[in-house]
Scaffold this motif. Structure first.
Motif, PDB file in Angstrom:
ATOM      1  N   ASP A 136      -7.810  -6.936  -6.960  1.00  0.00           N
ATOM      2  CA  ASP A 136      -8.629  -6.783  -8.163  1.00  0.00           C
ATOM      3  C   ASP A 136     -10.043  -7.262  -7.838  1.00  0.00           C
ATOM      4  N   ALA A 218       1.624  -4.341  -9.314  1.00  0.00           N
ATOM      5  CA  ALA A 218       0.580  -4.097 -10.312  1.00  0.00           C
ATOM      6  C   ALA A 218       0.637  -5.137 -11.417  1.00  0.00           C
ATOM      7  N   GLN A 219       1.840  -5.545 -11.794  1.00  0.00           N
ATOM      8  CA  GLN A 219       1.998  -6.565 -12.831  1.00  0.00           C
ATOM      9  C   GLN A 219       1.459  -7.914 -12.357  1.00  0.00           C
ATOM     10  N   ALA A 222      -2.305  -7.722 -12.416  1.00  0.00           N
ATOM     11  CA  ALA A 222      -2.812  -7.692 -13.792  1.00  0.00           C
ATOM     12  C   ALA A 222      -2.750  -9.067 -14.452  1.00  0.00           C
ATOM     13  N   ALA A 239      -1.522   2.648 -11.899  1.00  0.00           N
ATOM     14  CA  ALA A 239      -2.105   1.602 -12.740  1.00  0.00           C
ATOM     15  C   ALA A 239      -3.601   1.842 -12.956  1.00  0.00           C
ATOM     16  N   ILE A 240      -4.257   2.384 -11.920  1.00  0.00           N
ATOM     17  CA  ILE A 240      -5.692   2.694 -12.019  1.00  0.00           C
ATOM     18  C   ILE A 240      -5.915   3.885 -12.949  1.00  0.00           C
ATOM     19  N   ASP A 243      -3.411   3.212 -16.593  1.00  0.00           N
ATOM     20  CA  ASP A 243      -3.624   1.975 -17.355  1.00  0.00           C
ATOM     21  C   ASP A 243      -5.052   1.447 -17.260  1.00  0.00           C
ATOM     22  N   SER A 244      -5.917   2.201 -16.577  1.00  0.00           N
ATOM     23  CA  SER A 244      -7.347   1.839 -16.448  1.00  0.00           C
ATOM     24  C   SER A 244      -7.560   0.462 -15.824  1.00  0.00           C
ATOM     25  N   LYS A 245      -6.692   0.101 -14.897  1.00  0.00           N
ATOM     26  CA  LYS A 245      -6.852  -1.169 -14.196  1.00  0.00           C
ATOM     27  C   LYS A 245      -7.974  -1.038 -13.154  1.00  0.00           C
ATOM     28  N   PHE A 247      -8.170  -2.060 -10.167  1.00  0.00           N
ATOM     29  CA  PHE A 247      -7.654  -2.341  -8.835  1.00  0.00           C
ATOM     30  C   PHE A 247      -8.277  -1.432  -7.775  1.00  0.00           C
TER      31      PHE A 247
END
Length: 349
Positions: A136, A218-219, A222, A239-240, A243-245, A247
């Motif tokens: 991240d 990913a969890q 996050a 996730a990117i 979920d708009s992470k 990373f």
């Protein structure tokens, strides 16, 4: 209605119902996979289209990828699944142990059309994926440039997550200790090489958070429990994208592997299983998965069918293949059982 006519109609109705019931049961295909975004992608790319085209109902099950669960089914003679997804590291073990059936490729596809190493005796490739490093950028002040940065706790302090399994971790440990990628398995095949790998892992053992399910990396990122993690590239990309992470994926030093699917010994619907394997092995179908999760096709002639926006995110995209290691399936088939025992003993120390 005369009595004999009534009985004839009744018997015919019962017989028809029995036949219908048998047909319904025969047209159910049970597939066990490892859940999460990957199983969701299979559902969209393959399960649902296959059902729509053939009328076969897909019954889904999930597991953590432990072949021991499949072995228990085979040993008891109670095999409620027709197909099971497996990793390359376990295909040969399952084949040698008689847990997985040898495949008849005449019922699937031309074996020569698959990427080298993705069509094995007891397992046919589903996709190509990368074991990568993810982080991240809002947490790390400096960006790692290689998976091997896992072992640099001075430059990148903090907890890092790794899969609770020896494969990949031992290869990366040797690479981080200076072994060239093309010599990793040669070194790891020796007692001295194994000791060297574990000694390198010892240097970060206290900083490792272990994961054993694909959704966990990913969890962990996050929740900021770790500053970096190894992962399967598709889970992080999902996730990117979904979920708009924020990373980032580090491709340098990735280990390229194949997801596979096998027929467990004693499966009740092997012919229906072959029908499914033939369907997903068509190049135009094999390419569909990349639209739902960023894993590349294993058919050498499937790239032209991959969606244009998906291609740059694949582990086997040209820009991601500058520094990598292809997982050696035969090595893990030969040495995997002993290395798993050694790894588990090391964890317990």
């Amino acid at each position: 209605m005369k009595r004999h006519s009534f009985h004839s109609v009744a018997l015919a109705t019962v017989a028809a119902c029995a036949l219908f019931g048998q047909s319904a049961i025969a047209e159910e295909l049970s597939i066990m996979a490892s859940g999460g975004a990957w199983q969701d992608a299979q559902r969209k790319a393959w399960f649902e289209p296959f059902s729509k085209e053939t009328g076969v109902k897909i019954v889904e099950q999930e597991y953590l990828g432990d072949l021991g669960k499949v072995k228990a089914m085979v040993d008891t003679g109670n095999v409620p699944i027709d197909l099971v997804t497996v990793e390359t590291a376990t295909v040969l073990q399952g084949c040698d142990a008689g847990i997985l059936e040898p495949l008849d490729y005449s019922k699937i596809a031309d074996q020569s059309k698959f990427i080298e190493g993705s069509a094995l005796k007891c397992g046919v490739g589903l996709d190509a994926y990368g074991d990568i490093l993810a982080y991240d950028p809002t947490v790390l002040k400096e960006a790692p440039t290689s998976v091997l940065d896992l072992f640099d706790t001075k430059k990148f302090p903090g907890k890092r997550a790794m899969r609770k399994f020896p494969a990949q971790n031992l290869e990366w440990a040797l690479m981080a200790d200076g072994v060239p990628a093309n010599q990793v398995y040669e070194v790891l095949a020796t007692p001295e090489g194994v000791d060297r790998a574990f000694k390198k892992l010892d240097t970060i053992k206290g900083d490792i958070v272990w994961w054993d399910a694909g959704a966990q990396p990913a969890q962990l990122l996050a929740s900021k429990e770790v500053v970096m993690t190894t992962a399967w590239n598709g889970r992080i990309q999902n996730a990117i994208d979904t979920d708009s992470k924020p990373f980032k994926i580090v491709w340098d030093g990735q280990i390229l592997e194949y997801d596979m699917i096998s027929i467990p010994k004693g499966a009740k619907n092997p012919e229906l299983a072959y029908k499914y394997l033939a369907y997903i092995s068509k190049p135009e179908n094999n390419a569909k998965l990349a639209s739902f999760i960023t894993y590349g096709p294993v058919r050498a002639d499937a790239t032209e069918f991959v969606a244009e926006d998906a291609l740059p995110k694949l582990p086997n995209a040209p820009d991601h293949m500058k520094s990598y290691l292809v997982a050696d399936t035969e090595f893990w088939g030969d040495y995997g059982e002993d290395l798993v025992k050694r790894f588990n003993a090391w964890l317990a120390q």
